[in-house]
Design a protein around this motif. Structure first.
Motif, PDB file in Angstrom:
ATOM      1  N   ARG A  19       0.837  -1.198   0.000  1.00  0.00           N
ATOM      2  CA  ARG A  19       0.000   0.000   0.000  1.00  0.00           C
ATOM      3  C   ARG A  19       0.875   1.252   0.000  1.00  0.00           C
ATOM      4  N   PRO A  20       1.376   1.621  -1.190  1.00  0.00           N
ATOM      5  CA  PRO A  20       2.223   2.814  -1.274  1.00  0.00           C
ATOM      6  C   PRO A  20       1.449   4.071  -0.865  1.00  0.00           C
ATOM      7  N   LYS A  21       2.151   4.992  -0.236  1.00  0.00           N
ATOM      8  CA  LYS A  21       1.486   6.225   0.217  1.00  0.00           C
ATOM      9  C   LYS A  21       2.071   7.460  -0.461  1.00  0.00           C
ATOM     10  N   LEU A  22       1.175   8.228  -1.028  1.00  0.00           N
ATOM     11  CA  LEU A  22       1.555   9.480  -1.692  1.00  0.00           C
ATOM     12  C   LEU A  22       1.035  10.653  -0.869  1.00  0.00           C
ATOM     13  N   VAL A  23       1.908  11.624  -0.594  1.00  0.00           N
ATOM     14  CA  VAL A  23       1.467  12.837   0.111  1.00  0.00           C
ATOM     15  C   VAL A  23       1.471  13.996  -0.875  1.00  0.00           C
ATOM     16  N   GLY A  24       0.371  14.741  -0.908  1.00  0.00           N
ATOM     17  CA  GLY A  24       0.299  15.957  -1.721  1.00  0.00           C
ATOM     18  C   GLY A  24       0.343  17.176  -0.810  1.00  0.00           C
ATOM     19  N   PHE A  25       1.184  18.149  -1.168  1.00  0.00           N
ATOM     20  CA  PHE A  25       1.267  19.380  -0.362  1.00  0.00           C
ATOM     21  C   PHE A  25       0.560  20.515  -1.075  1.00  0.00           C
ATOM     22  N   LEU A  26      -0.380  21.114  -0.353  1.00  0.00           N
ATOM     23  CA  LEU A  26      -1.105  22.255  -0.910  1.00  0.00           C
ATOM     24  C   LEU A  26      -0.780  23.490  -0.075  1.00  0.00           C
ATOM     25  N   ALA A  27      -0.059  24.439  -0.688  1.00  0.00           N
ATOM     26  CA  ALA A  27       0.364  25.623   0.057  1.00  0.00           C
ATOM     27  C   ALA A  27      -0.044  26.895  -0.670  1.00  0.00           C
ATOM     28  N   ASN A  28      -0.989  26.739  -1.566  1.00  0.00           N
ATOM     29  CA  ASN A  28      -1.587  27.946  -2.156  1.00  0.00           C
ATOM     30  C   ASN A  28      -3.084  27.794  -1.948  1.00  0.00           C
ATOM     31  N   ASN A  29      -3.850  28.803  -2.249  1.00  0.00           N
ATOM     32  CA  ASN A  29      -5.293  28.644  -2.081  1.00  0.00           C
ATOM     33  C   ASN A  29      -5.992  28.505  -3.423  1.00  0.00           C
ATOM     34  N   ASP A  30      -5.242  27.999  -4.374  1.00  0.00           N
ATOM     35  CA  ASP A  30      -5.770  27.852  -5.735  1.00  0.00           C
ATOM     36  C   ASP A  30      -6.907  26.821  -5.770  1.00  0.00           C
ATOM     37  N   PRO A  31      -8.143  27.255  -6.095  1.00  0.00           N
ATOM     38  CA  PRO A  31      -9.255  26.288  -6.119  1.00  0.00           C
ATOM     39  C   PRO A  31      -9.052  25.202  -7.190  1.00  0.00           C
ATOM     40  N   LYS A  81      -8.992  10.523  -5.510  1.00  0.00           N
ATOM     41  CA  LYS A  81      -9.977   9.552  -5.966  1.00  0.00           C
ATOM     42  C   LYS A  81      -9.311   8.501  -6.859  1.00  0.00           C
ATOM     43  N   SER A  82      -8.488   8.981  -7.772  1.00  0.00           N
ATOM     44  CA  SER A  82      -7.813   8.080  -8.707  1.00  0.00           C
ATOM     45  C   SER A  82      -6.882   7.125  -7.958  1.00  0.00           C
ATOM     46  N   CYS A  83      -6.150   7.653  -6.975  1.00  0.00           N
ATOM     47  CA  CYS A  83      -5.232   6.820  -6.189  1.00  0.00           C
ATOM     48  C   CYS A  83      -6.004   5.726  -5.457  1.00  0.00           C
ATOM     49  N   GLN A  84      -7.087   6.128  -4.825  1.00  0.00           N
ATOM     50  CA  GLN A  84      -7.884   5.183  -4.053  1.00  0.00           C
ATOM     51  C   GLN A  84      -8.334   4.001  -4.917  1.00  0.00           C
ATOM     52  N   GLU A  85      -8.747   4.304  -6.136  1.00  0.00           N
ATOM     53  CA  GLU A  85      -9.251   3.264  -7.031  1.00  0.00           C
ATOM     54  C   GLU A  85      -8.225   2.180  -7.354  1.00  0.00           C
ATOM     55  N   ILE A  86      -6.932   2.555  -7.285  1.00  0.00           N
ATOM     56  CA  ILE A  86      -5.934   1.552  -7.671  1.00  0.00           C
ATOM     57  C   ILE A  86      -5.125   1.054  -6.479  1.00  0.00           C
ATOM     58  N   GLY A  87      -5.516   1.460  -5.268  1.00  0.00           N
ATOM     59  CA  GLY A  87      -4.855   0.904  -4.086  1.00  0.00           C
ATOM     60  C   GLY A  87      -3.713   1.738  -3.531  1.00  0.00           C
ATOM     61  N   VAL A  88      -3.654   3.002  -3.924  1.00  0.00           N
ATOM     62  CA  VAL A  88      -2.634   3.910  -3.381  1.00  0.00           C
ATOM     63  C   VAL A  88      -3.286   4.769  -2.294  1.00  0.00           C
ATOM     64  N   GLU A  89      -2.576   4.927  -1.167  1.00  0.00           N
ATOM     65  CA  GLU A  89      -3.079   5.832  -0.130  1.00  0.00           C
ATOM     66  C   GLU A  89      -2.643   7.251  -0.452  1.00  0.00           C
ATOM     67  N   PHE A  90      -3.584   8.171  -0.455  1.00  0.00           N
ATOM     68  CA  PHE A  90      -3.245   9.562  -0.763  1.00  0.00           C
ATOM     69  C   PHE A  90      -3.618  10.434   0.423  1.00  0.00           C
ATOM     70  N   GLU A  91      -2.680  11.278   0.856  1.00  0.00           N
ATOM     71  CA  GLU A  91      -2.985  12.209   1.949  1.00  0.00           C
ATOM     72  C   GLU A  91      -2.645  13.617   1.511  1.00  0.00           C
ATOM     73  N   LEU A  92      -3.621  14.499   1.599  1.00  0.00           N
ATOM     74  CA  LEU A  92      -3.372  15.894   1.254  1.00  0.00           C
ATOM     75  C   LEU A  92      -2.986  16.647   2.522  1.00  0.00           C
ATOM     76  N   ARG A  93      -1.853  17.326   2.488  1.00  0.00           N
ATOM     77  CA  ARG A  93      -1.417  18.125   3.646  1.00  0.00           C
ATOM     78  C   ARG A  93      -1.411  19.599   3.255  1.00  0.00           C
ATOM     79  N   GLU A  94      -2.188  20.385   3.955  1.00  0.00           N
ATOM     80  CA  GLU A  94      -2.261  21.814   3.648  1.00  0.00           C
ATOM     81  C   GLU A  94      -1.448  22.602   4.668  1.00  0.00           C
ATOM     82  N   CYS A  95      -0.798  23.661   4.223  1.00  0.00           N
ATOM     83  CA  CYS A  95      -0.011  24.499   5.147  1.00  0.00           C
ATOM     84  C   CYS A  95       0.256  25.850   4.504  1.00  0.00           C
ATOM     85  N   PRO A  96       0.600  26.870   5.316  1.00  0.00           N
ATOM     86  CA  PRO A  96       1.011  28.145   4.727  1.00  0.00           C
ATOM     87  C   PRO A  96       2.332  27.939   3.980  1.00  0.00           C
TER      88      PRO A  96
END
Lengths: 307, 307
Positions: B29-41, B52-67
């Motif tokens: 179960r590979p894990k991918l972290v996405g970093f969101l540091a802008n407020n771009d919608p 959603k795409s990651c979940q469908e193929i068995g990848v864990e995805f975690e979005l981390r937001e920060c300034p």
């Protein structure tokens, strides 16, 4: 070396294996008769080679020799003979229009060379089947068909495109416009979607199905463009000049061109490999494989259920 | 209709199925972290879609937001975190050279986007592996890699030619020379043997490995040729102009061209299908598939044997 040299023997093997496998799994023994009515030693050699190749894959080959005055009646006899499944004639016999007459004597059920009028006319008109159910394909002359198979093998035909349009976007130069190879080949490739520059000693003609492949079959237009203007535009250049001294200048070729020679002489310069991505120096063995493939087709279409 | 329209979703599916199968057969179960540091919608939307795409193929995805001021330390923290196998950052963050600095903060063992200097430099220099045994491939940025996969899928890459030279003979126009897609793509395709016209608003450059592919990596030369002179020469035209009003004139295109658009806007006119043999209107989903594929590679190369 950036050029990949592709040998006719490797391509032929694919088709020969296929034919051999079908013949062996069905337990059949198709018979091909070759008629030799000239004393051409090259034809005798070719006949021996055909016989050897046929034997290897389970085809019975019989060479029948006769004076040319008897050839017509011998063909008609073979047309009626249930034990003969296909026949071919070593041309030239008369070397003029009488040879074309002889081509039409061969019954289309046994015409492995695809030279009778029905097959030739189907080819030019892009009619691919001989029956309404579209499960019996029209027979295509062996050398042009062999070159199509070379182009499929080296992926000039793009299998992603629909059958019938797989050369769409390709620009192909053919130096030879004989009735036996060059002109039918130009028509076949244009019918499959390519833009063809058909070049002979007199002029250059363009064979295409028109912009966006709007036409069902190719049309032909003469152009005033010269050889040195059209060759650099070609993705593929196919040569068939029956002369030892003829050499197409490598300087004219587009870098990465696909170069194919079907002449008995080398029409490309030795340094063609410095410009070409793929070079096919000869196609003869593929031609024989197509002969065998056409024989099997005719056997399956017309003879299989009669025995 | 002579034009074949090829959808990114169909191409993406091939690679997604492959990744899914490996993940499932290995029970990982590979894990991918996405970093969101802008407020771009748009980035938020893209992040949700990735998840959603990651979940469908068995990848864990975690979005981390920060300034954005905290982003560097959050990346370094993830570099050290054994439970994170790959990471990506939603750019632009600062929108200037500081973003390039951030790309180099990501440890190459976890750089699924292939944007750290080592991978980028390997790509430009045509260095395909990161180890001497040549069993670990260098990571290639997802959108250029996605376009390579599109070209493979539609057989512009000729599998008959040796790996590394499969575009030899192709002439490809790329309208976009951004550091993120257009320039790396031009380099990648030229390194695989194509002649590239790289076009932007300022000039046109030619990327090639020289006549006969004599060079190991591409070189770049400016040309004074104009757009209307180069586009008709192209077998393939790839557009990525970020403008709703930009349309490349269909009149310029060679009949049977392969047309690929990676811009969010349609850069080809609607009638492109009258000229093109193959039209790929978008590539976005292939890009995401490449992100997942890169993640699995990094997991296999660096993490698999550590757990």
């Amino acid at each position: 070396m950036s050029c990949k040299k592709v040998l006719a023997s490797d391509i032929a093997q694919v088709y020969r294996d296929e034919v051999k496998k079908i013949i062996s799994s069905k337990g059949i023994r198709p018979k091909l008769v070759g008629f030799l009515a000239n004393n051409d030693p090259a034809a005798v050699k070719y006949a021996k080679w055909t016989g050897k190749s046929c034997q290897e894959i389970g085809v019975e080959f019989e060479l029948r020799e006769c004076p040319r005055e008897e050839l017509e009646s011998r063909i008609m006899e073979a047309n009626e003979d249930k034990n003969v499944h296909g026949m071919m004639i070593y041309y030239p016999v008369y070397g003029d229009r009488q040879d074309q007459y002889l081509q039409n004597i061969v019954d289309y059920h046994k015409d492995v060379e695809g030279l009778c009028h029905m097959y030739v006319s189907n080819m030019y008109h892009n009619i691919r089947y001989i029956n309404k159910d579209e499960n019996k394909k029209s027979i295509i002359p062996c050398t042009p068909l062999g070159i199509v198979k070379v182009l499929e093998y080296i992926k000039v035909y793009n299998p992603v495109l629909p059958y019938g349009n797989r050369l769409y976007g390709r620009v192909i130069g053919i130096i030879n416009r004989s009735e036996v190879v060059g002109r039918p080949l130009a028509a076949l490739l244009a019918n499959d979607g390519a833009k063809i520059y058909s070049i002979d000693i007199n002029n250059i003609e363009i064979f295409t199905r028109g912009a966006g492949l709007k036409l069902h079959m190719h049309k032909v237009q003469e152009t005033s463009l010269q050889l040195e203007e059209v060759i650099p535009q070609c993705d593929v250049v196919i040569t068939g000049v029956p002369s030892k001294s003829y050499k197409l200048s490598t300087d004219m070729l587009r870098d990465g061109v696909v170069a194919i020679n079907f002449s008995a002489f080398k029409n490309f310069e030795d340094n063609v490999t410095e410009k070409a991505s793929i070079y096919v120096p000869a196609v003869g063995q593929v031609t024989i494989a197509m002969l065998e493939r056409n024989l099997l087709r005719l056997y399956e279409y017309f003879h299989e259920n009669l025995e």
